[in-house]
Design a protein around this motif. Structure first.
Motif, PDB file in Angstrom:
ATOM      1  N   THR A 159      43.296  59.161  40.652  1.00 15.14           N
ATOM      2  CA  THR A 159      41.795  59.235  40.569  1.00 15.14           C
ATOM      3  C   THR A 159      41.529  60.148  41.555  1.00 15.14           C
ATOM      4  O   THR A 159      41.860  60.111  42.790  1.00 15.14           O
ATOM      5  CB  THR A 159      41.283  57.713  41.097  1.00 15.14           C
ATOM      6  N   LEU A 160      40.673  60.951  41.256  1.00 10.71           N
ATOM      7  CA  LEU A 160      40.254  62.278  41.937  1.00 10.71           C
ATOM      8  C   LEU A 160      38.974  61.736  42.219  1.00 10.71           C
ATOM      9  O   LEU A 160      37.900  61.623  41.706  1.00 10.71           O
ATOM     10  CB  LEU A 160      40.175  63.648  41.216  1.00 10.71           C
ATOM     11  N   MET A 161      38.556  62.002  43.817  1.00  7.33           N
ATOM     12  CA  MET A 161      37.005  61.923  44.359  1.00  7.33           C
ATOM     13  C   MET A 161      36.387  63.165  44.223  1.00  7.33           C
ATOM     14  O   MET A 161      36.802  64.176  44.386  1.00  7.33           O
ATOM     15  CB  MET A 161      37.350  61.697  45.853  1.00  7.33           C
ATOM     16  N   VAL A 162      35.271  62.993  43.471  1.00  8.73           N
ATOM     17  CA  VAL A 162      34.458  64.275  43.065  1.00  8.73           C
ATOM     18  C   VAL A 162      33.161  63.947  43.922  1.00  8.73           C
ATOM     19  O   VAL A 162      32.263  63.089  43.449  1.00  8.73           O
ATOM     20  CB  VAL A 162      34.128  64.228  41.530  1.00  8.73           C
ATOM     21  N   VAL A 163      32.829  65.129  44.538  1.00 14.96           N
ATOM     22  CA  VAL A 163      31.400  65.157  45.309  1.00 14.96           C
ATOM     23  C   VAL A 163      30.313  65.765  44.572  1.00 14.96           C
ATOM     24  O   VAL A 163      30.942  66.744  44.043  1.00 14.96           O
ATOM     25  CB  VAL A 163      31.482  65.422  46.895  1.00 14.96           C
ATOM     26  N   GLU A 164      29.097  65.155  44.089  1.00 16.76           N
ATOM     27  CA  GLU A 164      28.269  65.765  43.487  1.00 16.76           C
ATOM     28  C   GLU A 164      27.034  66.072  44.476  1.00 16.76           C
ATOM     29  O   GLU A 164      25.915  65.399  44.807  1.00 16.76           O
ATOM     30  CB  GLU A 164      27.661  64.912  42.305  1.00 16.76           C
ATOM     31  N   ASP A 165      27.119  67.135  45.059  1.00 17.49           N
ATOM     32  CA  ASP A 165      26.273  67.798  45.981  1.00 17.49           C
ATOM     33  C   ASP A 165      26.294  69.203  46.018  1.00 17.49           C
ATOM     34  O   ASP A 165      27.314  69.758  46.275  1.00 17.49           O
ATOM     35  CB  ASP A 165      26.968  67.325  47.432  1.00 17.49           C
TER      36      ASP A 165
END
Length: 326
Positions: free
Chosen positions: A219-225
């Motif tokens: 599981t990859l942490m993806v920042v939407e910013d």
């Protein structure tokens, strides 16, 4: 202005001073609301964007500008096929008004602060403030016990109000992410970015054998910013010459701090700055999921407002943080 002269509209000075002096001109200065509307409209070259910043309608900004132009007897804006543009008179007036409003805001903020000669306000993102800055401040306070520290957390440095803080600490990408009216000086001379996770996560899911396994089995942490678009998994893979495709499993959020907390809680793998997270590595809270790192395009930097006189607390922190980190 020579000694004995009064600022236009300074009735209080005239009332308090001894002797007779000419009465000041009450209408020498335009209304402050007109100047604020003009400064914002000139900065954006847009009445609509100025209205959004000032919580006014486009028509209200337009009326303020017309009122100011009528008062001055000069046009400040002119329309062109490609959009609105300042006249030469407007450009000169804008430089003066912007400087005066900035100085007024800085001095007002200074007077409003409690214990101004001892207080230092540091602006930073929630992630940097909680993971790095909070760990550094005890040593600074031991060295400067007379200073009072106030931390202001704002995710995007573009949203900073220059009158609300003294110094800022953010990641800075030269030429790409340059907040206006701020000088940036790197705190870390060098920094790399790696794939990190908690030891508990590796115990449950195993260490990825290859980068491909990271995309398919973890599981990859993806920042939407938009501010962190320069630091993405796709860029990290491609810049190392690795094959990329969207991960099979991802946890997405618009807060890097939230994703970092989730990473520490063992929910996945995130991209992290090695220098920023040194304490987490030393304490065993984080480990590298893969031994690969990439030089960081952004550097943790100290932001100093331009045209601001450095107070003693500002000078003390400036010298301390740059000397300590490097």
């Amino acid at each position: 202005m020579t000694a004995g002269q009064l600022l236009p509209g300074s009735d209080m000075l005239g009332a308090c001073s001894s002797g007779s002096r000419p009465a000041p001109m009450r209408d020498a200065l335009p209304p402050l609301s007109c100047l604020r509307a003009f400064e914002a409209a000139a900065r954006y070259c847009s009445f609509t964007q100025a209205g959004s910043e000032l919580n006014l309608s486009q028509s209200a900004v337009s009326r303020q500008i017309k009122r100011l132009e009528h008062d001055l007897g000069r046009l400040l804006f002119e329309r062109h096929p490609e959009g609105m543009r300042l006249t030469p008179t407007g450009e000169r007036y804008f430089r003066v008004v912007q400087r005066l409003l900035r100085d007024l805001a800085d001095e007002t903020a200074r007077l409003r602060r409690r214990s101004d000669d001892r207080q230092l306000t540091l602006a930073s993102s929630p992630t940097i403030a909680s993971i790095w800055l909070a760990r550094q401040l005890p040593a600074f306070q031991r060295a400067h016990p007379h200073l009072e520290i106030r931390i202001l957390t704002v995710e995007d440095p573009h949203r900073l109000d220059l009158a609300e803080f003294d110094l800022g600490i953010y990641y800075h990408v030269p030429g790409e992410v340059d907040p206006p009216d701020l000088d940036a000086e790197p705190i870390f001379a060098q920094e790399t970015v790696g794939a990190v996770c908690s030891p508990a996560y590796l115990e449950r899911h195993g260490r990825p054998i290859t980068p491909e396994a990271l995309l398919t089995e973890h599981t990859l942490m993806v920042v939407e910013d938009h501010y962190h678009d320069w630091l993405t998994w796709e860029i990290w893979f491609r810049d190392q010459g690795l094959a990329w495709h969207p991960p099979h499993h991802a946890l997405r959020a618009n807060s890097f701090q939230l994703l970092m907390n989730a990473t520490l809680a063992g929910q996945g793998v995130t991209l992290g700055w090695m220098r920023l997270l040194e304490a987490e590595f030393e304490q065993g809270n984080l480990v590298q999921a893969l031994p690969l790192t990439l030089p960081s395009r952004g550097r943790l930097s100290l932001f100093t407002p331009q045209h601001r006189h450095l107070t003693e607390p500002m000078k003390a922190f400036y010298q301390w943080v740059l000397g300590r980190a490097n």
